[in-house]
Design a protein around this motif. Structure first.
Motif, PDB file in Angstrom:
ATOM      1  N   TYR A 193       7.771  -8.849 -24.732  1.00  0.00           N
ATOM      2  CA  TYR A 193       6.514  -8.661 -24.004  1.00  0.00           C
ATOM      3  C   TYR A 193       5.318  -8.819 -24.937  1.00  0.00           C
ATOM      4  CZ  TYR A 193       2.667  -6.039 -21.916  1.00  0.00           C
ATOM      5  OH  TYR A 193       1.442  -5.658 -21.463  1.00  0.00           O
ATOM      6  N   SER A 236      -4.474 -12.240 -20.887  1.00  0.00           N
ATOM      7  CA  SER A 236      -4.510 -11.638 -19.548  1.00  0.00           C
ATOM      8  C   SER A 236      -4.898 -12.709 -18.546  1.00  0.00           C
ATOM      9  CB  SER A 236      -5.511 -10.484 -19.489  1.00  0.00           C
ATOM     10  OG  SER A 236      -5.094  -9.415 -20.308  1.00  0.00           O
ATOM     11  N   LYS A 287       2.343 -11.458 -24.499  1.00  0.00           N
ATOM     12  CA  LYS A 287       0.937 -11.054 -24.405  1.00  0.00           C
ATOM     13  C   LYS A 287       0.104 -11.709 -25.492  1.00  0.00           C
ATOM     14  CE  LYS A 287      -1.176  -8.228 -22.490  1.00  0.00           C
ATOM     15  NZ  LYS A 287      -2.179  -8.409 -21.389  1.00  0.00           N
ATOM     16  N   ASN A 339       2.670   0.074  -4.883  1.00  0.00           N
ATOM     17  CA  ASN A 339       2.115   1.425  -4.891  1.00  0.00           C
ATOM     18  C   ASN A 339       0.839   1.453  -5.740  1.00  0.00           C
ATOM     19  OD1 ASN A 339       2.137   3.990  -3.901  1.00  0.00           O
ATOM     20  ND2 ASN A 339       3.483   4.816  -5.482  1.00  0.00           N
ATOM     21  N   LEU A 340       0.101   0.388  -5.665  1.00  0.00           N
ATOM     22  CA  LEU A 340      -1.205   0.209  -6.311  1.00  0.00           C
ATOM     23  C   LEU A 340      -1.148  -0.014  -7.815  1.00  0.00           C
ATOM     24  CD1 LEU A 340      -3.504   2.678  -4.384  1.00  0.00           C
ATOM     25  CD2 LEU A 340      -3.512   0.179  -4.319  1.00  0.00           C
ATOM     26  N   ALA A 341       0.028   0.015  -8.398  1.00  0.00           N
ATOM     27  CA  ALA A 341       0.111  -0.174  -9.847  1.00  0.00           C
ATOM     28  C   ALA A 341       0.544  -1.594 -10.185  1.00  0.00           C
ATOM     29  CB  ALA A 341       1.088   0.825 -10.454  1.00  0.00           C
ATOM     30  N   HIS A 342      -0.062  -2.131 -11.220  1.00  0.00           N
ATOM     31  CA  HIS A 342       0.372  -3.415 -11.749  1.00  0.00           C
ATOM     32  C   HIS A 342       1.646  -3.227 -12.570  1.00  0.00           C
ATOM     33  CE1 HIS A 342      -3.299  -5.695 -10.830  1.00  0.00           C
ATOM     34  NE2 HIS A 342      -3.957  -4.591 -11.099  1.00  0.00           N
ATOM     35  N   GLU A 392       3.856  -5.040 -15.781  1.00  0.00           N
ATOM     36  CA  GLU A 392       3.363  -5.636 -17.026  1.00  0.00           C
ATOM     37  C   GLU A 392       3.213  -7.153 -16.919  1.00  0.00           C
ATOM     38  OE1 GLU A 392       5.844  -2.999 -17.291  1.00  0.00           O
ATOM     39  OE2 GLU A 392       3.938  -1.934 -17.332  1.00  0.00           O
ATOM     40  N   GLN A 395       9.051  -5.637 -15.700  1.00  0.00           N
ATOM     41  CA  GLN A 395       8.737  -4.292 -16.174  1.00  0.00           C
ATOM     42  C   GLN A 395       9.339  -4.096 -17.561  1.00  0.00           C
ATOM     43  OE1 GLN A 395      10.719  -0.966 -14.105  1.00  0.00           O
ATOM     44  NE2 GLN A 395       8.749   0.049 -14.034  1.00  0.00           N
ATOM     45  N   ILE A 396       8.538  -3.664 -18.499  1.00  0.00           N
ATOM     46  CA  ILE A 396       9.087  -3.399 -19.820  1.00  0.00           C
ATOM     47  C   ILE A 396       9.774  -2.056 -19.828  1.00  0.00           C
ATOM     48  CG2 ILE A 396       7.477  -4.813 -21.136  1.00  0.00           C
ATOM     49  CD1 ILE A 396       5.947  -2.185 -21.674  1.00  0.00           C
ATOM     50  N   GLY A 397      10.765  -1.947 -20.671  1.00  0.00           N
ATOM     51  CA  GLY A 397      11.495  -0.697 -20.776  1.00  0.00           C
ATOM     52  C   GLY A 397      11.966  -0.509 -22.203  1.00  0.00           C
ATOM     53  N   ARG A 409       0.799  -1.222   0.000  1.00  0.00           N
ATOM     54  CA  ARG A 409       0.000   0.000   0.000  1.00  0.00           C
ATOM     55  C   ARG A 409       0.834   1.275   0.000  1.00  0.00           C
ATOM     56  NH1 ARG A 409      -5.354  -0.840   1.140  1.00  0.00           N
ATOM     57  NH2 ARG A 409      -5.875  -2.968   1.655  1.00  0.00           N
ATOM     58  N   ARG A 450       0.799  -5.850  -6.791  1.00  0.00           N
ATOM     59  CA  ARG A 450       0.840  -4.444  -7.158  1.00  0.00           C
ATOM     60  C   ARG A 450       1.769  -3.711  -6.198  1.00  0.00           C
ATOM     61  NH1 ARG A 450      -5.479  -2.895  -7.447  1.00  0.00           N
ATOM     62  NH2 ARG A 450      -4.709  -0.887  -8.146  1.00  0.00           N
ATOM     63  N   THR A 463      -7.308  -7.839  -7.177  1.00  0.00           N
ATOM     64  CA  THR A 463      -6.574  -7.529  -5.956  1.00  0.00           C
ATOM     65  C   THR A 463      -7.389  -7.902  -4.731  1.00  0.00           C
ATOM     66  OG1 THR A 463      -5.516  -5.696  -7.086  1.00  0.00           O
ATOM     67  CG2 THR A 463      -5.400  -5.711  -4.683  1.00  0.00           C
ATOM     68  N   GLN A 464      -6.770  -8.608  -3.815  1.00  0.00           N
ATOM     69  CA  GLN A 464      -7.452  -9.005  -2.584  1.00  0.00           C
ATOM     70  C   GLN A 464      -7.291  -7.960  -1.497  1.00  0.00           C
ATOM     71  OE1 GLN A 464      -9.456 -11.006  -1.183  1.00  0.00           O
ATOM     72  NE2 GLN A 464      -9.898 -12.322  -2.943  1.00  0.00           N
TER      73      GLN A 464
END
Lengths: 279, 279
Positions: free
Chosen positions: A248, A257, A252, A141-144, A146, A170-172, A72, A139, A262-263
């Motif tokens: 990536y 997907s 995909k 900081n709340l972000a998924h 990739e 993480q893609i870059g 969180r 997640r 999120t629990q």
């Protein structure tokens, strides 16, 4: 129940049945696979897994399943505030197998890594499979992220001892991670669901060395797929690993997907039970 | 109820209060914003929006809210099987405003585009705002795209007539889309939640020309945010638009994750009501 879960997992995303020597690839989860068990659609998807089978009771009712669980807060700056605990990097405890020196036999590194993990958990030394989720299930900081890679370890006696190592992906723009590039170079060999291909060897040394130097958040949660069994020991690497955009895209295109919702936080009421109020 | 929804939307992701002339940017949704209304976390997130306010009844109980709705089949090859209907490209009906020729005043194109849309829908000619979701809310062949852009149109009389144009966004190794690059070049100006910045002008001509040549799937669904009002006319472009990886990273760093869970098919029971059985 745990073995059943792993059996299902092996049909889910990319799975490796035998990791040390000849590696068998199975095609990632796809809509073409019969949905006898579960999927990531709607009525057969994560929000309704508990209604697909009595075995999946915990998917909707578990009060401590809490995974996937978002950190969180900014986990780097506020480590004291997150629910997950850091475990120390285990590089110094790494044990090499004899095969390691001969090259070609990379089970040595794998076992070394397993033993290292075992030295942390002393419960799940056997690498059973690894697979991928996209987007990530955890997640930060709340972000998924990739994608997310899961290494599933179990105990030699088959007892209900499961440990999962998680590496966020993480893609870059110019990022490469040889282990992932190697793994995904085999994707064209399994274009259709249910297909498998043999991979002679996968060089895990660079990845294992990196993994041994990383730190992890640790918590006890559940499987992220039916039957959502609890008591699973999770280790989430605090640093994501990079992936090429092209790789990536290939992932995909194959995997689609397959991340669970999120629990709630650990120990809180299952989010589906919360949602069921006033419905 | 619709106006209230839009008021909330304007605090959600990147919002443009006035599109034709001086454009005001608002910082995307962030965890730092007070969650008085709703969020994308757990108990204040999409699975529980219906319990946050009586106004959000439809988020958990609507039987025709059906958005975000996955196209269950490959939409290109099996167009006849999907729930969404194609509407013809509207390039030939495009109307240019006088300002268009003078340059600098790009409201002309915008109005032309609006009028073109109006000629399709005859109900929502005014572009109210546009904003982004990541990952995408619509799924194609069950997979999420990396992001999704919503153009929200409403009627001049403020009546409950909302039309949303959707453009799925796909990252690629060398893909560029000038309109997106231009828009996101302003992200560094609004590093904190709640901040806004003025943008003198945004050249939408290339984008509008492209949009006018695209085809769209059309269906009637609901807002994807509280109060999840129904009767919204959705147009989803059949072709995704590309985004640079670096731009995507910047967007993700700011916007986090803000997509709603996948709903049941149009007309079927709300997936949350299905899930509530046996809980």
């Amino acid at each position: 129940m745990f073995l059943a879960a792993i059996s299902v997992l092996s049909f889910l995303p990319i799975a490796i049945a035998s990791c040390a020597h000849g590696i068998e690839w199975m095609h990632p989860f796809s809509t073409d696979i019969a949905h006898g068990t579960f999927s990531y659609e709607t009525t057969t998807g994560p929000l309704n897994w508990h209604n697909l089978s009595a075995n999946n009771f915990l998917c909707g009712n578990g009060t401590n399943i809490s995974k996937p669980h978002p950190a969180r807060h900014n986990v780097r700056n506020r480590a004291a505030r997150i629910a997950l605990a850091r475990c120390p990097p285990c590089a110094k405890r790494r044990v090499r197998e004899p095969g390691d020196e001969r090259g070609g036999h990379h089970g040595g590194d794998l076992m070394g890594w397993q033993r290292c993990l075992e030295s942390q958990t002393a419960r799940s030394p056997l690498l059973l499979l690894f697979h991928f989720h996209a987007p990530s299930e955890h997640r930060v900081n709340l972000a998924h992220y990739e994608a997310e890679m899961h290494f599933v370890f179990t105990a030699a006696d088959g007892a209900a001892k499961i440990t999962v190592l998680v590496f966020l992906i993480q893609i870059g723009p110019g990022s490469s991670y040889p282990f992932l590039e190697n793994i995904f170079s085999y994707l064209p060999s399994i274009p259709k669901a249910g297909q498998a291909t043999q991979v002679s060897r996968v060089d895990m040394r660079g990845f294992v060395a990196h993994a041994n130097q990383m730190s992890y958040y640790q918590y006890t949660g559940s499987l992220t797929t039916p039957p959502c069994s609890e008591g699973v020991s999770w280790y989430v690497a605090t640093t994501p690993i990079p992936m090429y955009v092209r790789t990536y895209r290939n992932l995909k295109n194959t995997i689609g997907s397959n991340n669970r919702h999120t629990q709630n936080a650990l120990g809180e009421m299952n989010i589906l039970q919360v949602a069921a109020e006033n419905l």
